[in-house]
Motif scaffolding. Structure first.
Motif, PDB file in Angstrom:
ATOM      1  N   GLN A 267      28.729  26.843  13.616  1.00 32.97           N
ATOM      2  CA  GLN A 267      28.681  28.127  13.734  1.00 32.97           C
ATOM      3  C   GLN A 267      28.148  28.869  12.968  1.00 32.97           C
ATOM      4  O   GLN A 267      27.621  28.661  11.784  1.00 32.97           O
ATOM      5  CB  GLN A 267      30.143  28.537  13.903  1.00 32.97           C
ATOM      6  N   VAL A 268      27.434  30.107  13.391  1.00 31.55           N
ATOM      7  CA  VAL A 268      26.527  31.279  12.997  1.00 31.55           C
ATOM      8  C   VAL A 268      27.380  32.348  12.962  1.00 31.55           C
ATOM      9  O   VAL A 268      27.681  32.923  14.149  1.00 31.55           O
ATOM     10  CB  VAL A 268      25.256  31.160  13.218  1.00 31.55           C
ATOM     11  N   GLN A 269      27.394  33.227  12.094  1.00 30.64           N
ATOM     12  CA  GLN A 269      28.027  34.580  12.001  1.00 30.64           C
ATOM     13  C   GLN A 269      26.767  35.542  11.517  1.00 30.64           C
ATOM     14  O   GLN A 269      26.029  35.362  10.551  1.00 30.64           O
ATOM     15  CB  GLN A 269      29.010  34.857  11.148  1.00 30.64           C
ATOM     16  N   LEU A 270      26.676  36.516  12.308  1.00 35.12           N
ATOM     17  CA  LEU A 270      25.533  37.441  12.050  1.00 35.12           C
ATOM     18  C   LEU A 270      26.168  38.821  11.752  1.00 35.12           C
ATOM     19  O   LEU A 270      26.947  39.479  12.672  1.00 35.12           O
ATOM     20  CB  LEU A 270      24.651  37.734  13.255  1.00 35.12           C
ATOM     21  N   VAL A 271      25.900  39.666  10.662  1.00 40.14           N
ATOM     22  CA  VAL A 271      26.579  40.737  10.179  1.00 40.14           C
ATOM     23  C   VAL A 271      25.444  41.882  10.162  1.00 40.14           C
ATOM     24  O   VAL A 271      24.615  41.477   9.178  1.00 40.14           O
ATOM     25  CB  VAL A 271      27.560  40.770   9.029  1.00 40.14           C
ATOM     26  N   GLU A 272      25.502  42.823  10.807  1.00 34.04           N
ATOM     27  CA  GLU A 272      24.352  43.845  10.669  1.00 34.04           C
ATOM     28  C   GLU A 272      25.028  45.012   9.840  1.00 34.04           C
ATOM     29  O   GLU A 272      26.126  45.168   9.943  1.00 34.04           O
ATOM     30  CB  GLU A 272      23.965  44.592  12.179  1.00 34.04           C
ATOM     31  N   SER A 273      24.035  45.955   9.251  1.00 28.90           N
ATOM     32  CA  SER A 273      24.379  46.847   8.700  1.00 28.90           C
ATOM     33  C   SER A 273      23.059  47.758   8.564  1.00 28.90           C
ATOM     34  O   SER A 273      22.169  47.570   8.827  1.00 28.90           O
ATOM     35  CB  SER A 273      24.813  46.607   7.031  1.00 28.90           C
ATOM     36  N   GLY A 274      23.433  49.128   8.015  1.00 37.21           N
ATOM     37  CA  GLY A 274      22.112  50.187   7.924  1.00 37.21           C
ATOM     38  C   GLY A 274      22.277  51.198   8.828  1.00 37.21           C
ATOM     39  O   GLY A 274      21.223  51.922   8.850  1.00 37.21           O
ATOM     40  N   GLY A 275      22.802  51.080  10.248  1.00 38.30           N
ATOM     41  CA  GLY A 275      22.799  52.100  11.077  1.00 38.30           C
ATOM     42  C   GLY A 275      23.480  53.270  10.651  1.00 38.30           C
ATOM     43  O   GLY A 275      24.035  53.584   9.764  1.00 38.30           O
ATOM     44  N   GLY A 276      23.159  54.568  11.612  1.00 37.43           N
ATOM     45  CA  GLY A 276      23.737  55.818  11.071  1.00 37.43           C
ATOM     46  C   GLY A 276      23.189  56.857  11.836  1.00 37.43           C
ATOM     47  O   GLY A 276      22.232  56.499  12.819  1.00 37.43           O
ATOM     48  N   LEU A 277      23.389  57.922  11.555  1.00 37.56           N
ATOM     49  CA  LEU A 277      22.737  59.139  12.175  1.00 37.56           C
ATOM     50  C   LEU A 277      21.459  59.799  11.394  1.00 37.56           C
ATOM     51  O   LEU A 277      21.590  59.907  10.109  1.00 37.56           O
ATOM     52  CB  LEU A 277      23.776  60.367  12.448  1.00 37.56           C
ATOM     53  N   VAL A 278      20.304  60.091  11.863  1.00 37.80           N
ATOM     54  CA  VAL A 278      19.113  60.422  11.419  1.00 37.80           C
ATOM     55  C   VAL A 278      18.451  61.441  12.327  1.00 37.80           C
ATOM     56  O   VAL A 278      18.534  61.341  13.411  1.00 37.80           O
ATOM     57  CB  VAL A 278      18.456  59.466  11.047  1.00 37.80           C
ATOM     58  N   GLN A 279      17.837  62.499  11.577  1.00 30.72           N
ATOM     59  CA  GLN A 279      17.121  63.414  12.396  1.00 30.72           C
ATOM     60  C   GLN A 279      15.745  62.806  12.707  1.00 30.72           C
ATOM     61  O   GLN A 279      15.248  61.776  12.202  1.00 30.72           O
ATOM     62  CB  GLN A 279      16.923  64.488  11.618  1.00 30.72           C
ATOM     63  N   ALA A 280      15.241  63.339  13.919  1.00 33.07           N
ATOM     64  CA  ALA A 280      13.963  62.802  14.424  1.00 33.07           C
ATOM     65  C   ALA A 280      12.849  63.038  13.177  1.00 33.07           C
ATOM     66  O   ALA A 280      12.633  63.798  12.435  1.00 33.07           O
ATOM     67  CB  ALA A 280      13.563  63.755  15.660  1.00 33.07           C
ATOM     68  N   GLY A 281      12.120  61.779  13.224  1.00 29.52           N
ATOM     69  CA  GLY A 281      10.876  61.546  12.091  1.00 29.52           C
ATOM     70  C   GLY A 281      11.660  61.054  11.035  1.00 29.52           C
ATOM     71  O   GLY A 281      10.730  60.845  10.084  1.00 29.52           O
ATOM     72  N   GLY A 282      13.006  60.554  10.891  1.00 27.39           N
ATOM     73  CA  GLY A 282      13.363  60.060   9.612  1.00 27.39           C
ATOM     74  C   GLY A 282      13.399  58.423   9.655  1.00 27.39           C
ATOM     75  O   GLY A 282      12.723  58.101  10.677  1.00 27.39           O
TER      76      GLY A 282
END
Length: 122
Positions: A1-16
């Protein structure tokens, strides 16, 4: 089995910028391909970028020149550096891997993370 955990998403303004990370864990010793997909509201999931264990990359045309995929094989981690974001990049971003190599052989399936949301405001 493999588990994948993402991080780093969020809210940002255009151009960011944002940097997504995805860590793979489980009973394996190597992964051939790791990639990022995204799904915007009301749209189908699409491939954003993929990277092989050797470092070969491929991108969807809409992100070329703005996004960079990379990986650290020793850490079983894949990254997506996203620059000059625009509202059309708003989506849930999913990590994917395939070609998982274990002691019993090559696993005949791919794996998905649960996703990390990215919202780009105008």
């Amino acid at each position: 089995q493999v588990q994948l955990v993402e991080s780093g998403g969020g809210l940002v303004q255009a151009g960011g910028s944002l940097r997504l990370s995805c860590v793979a864990s489980g009973s394996f010793f190597a992964i051939d391909d790791m990639g990022w997909y995204r799904q915007a509201p009301g749209k189908q999931r699409e491939l954003v970028a993929v990277i092989t264990s050797g470092g070969t990359t491929n991108y969807v045309d809409s992100v070329k020149g703005r996004f960079t995929i990379s990986r650290d094989n020793a850490k079983n981690t894949v990254y997506l550096q996203m620059n000059n974001l625009n509202p059309e990049d708003t989506a849930v971003y999913y990590c994917n891997c395939e070609g998982v190599r274990t002691r019993v052989g090559l696993l005949n399936r791919d794996y998905w993370g649960k996703g990390t949301p990215v919202t780009v405001s105008s």
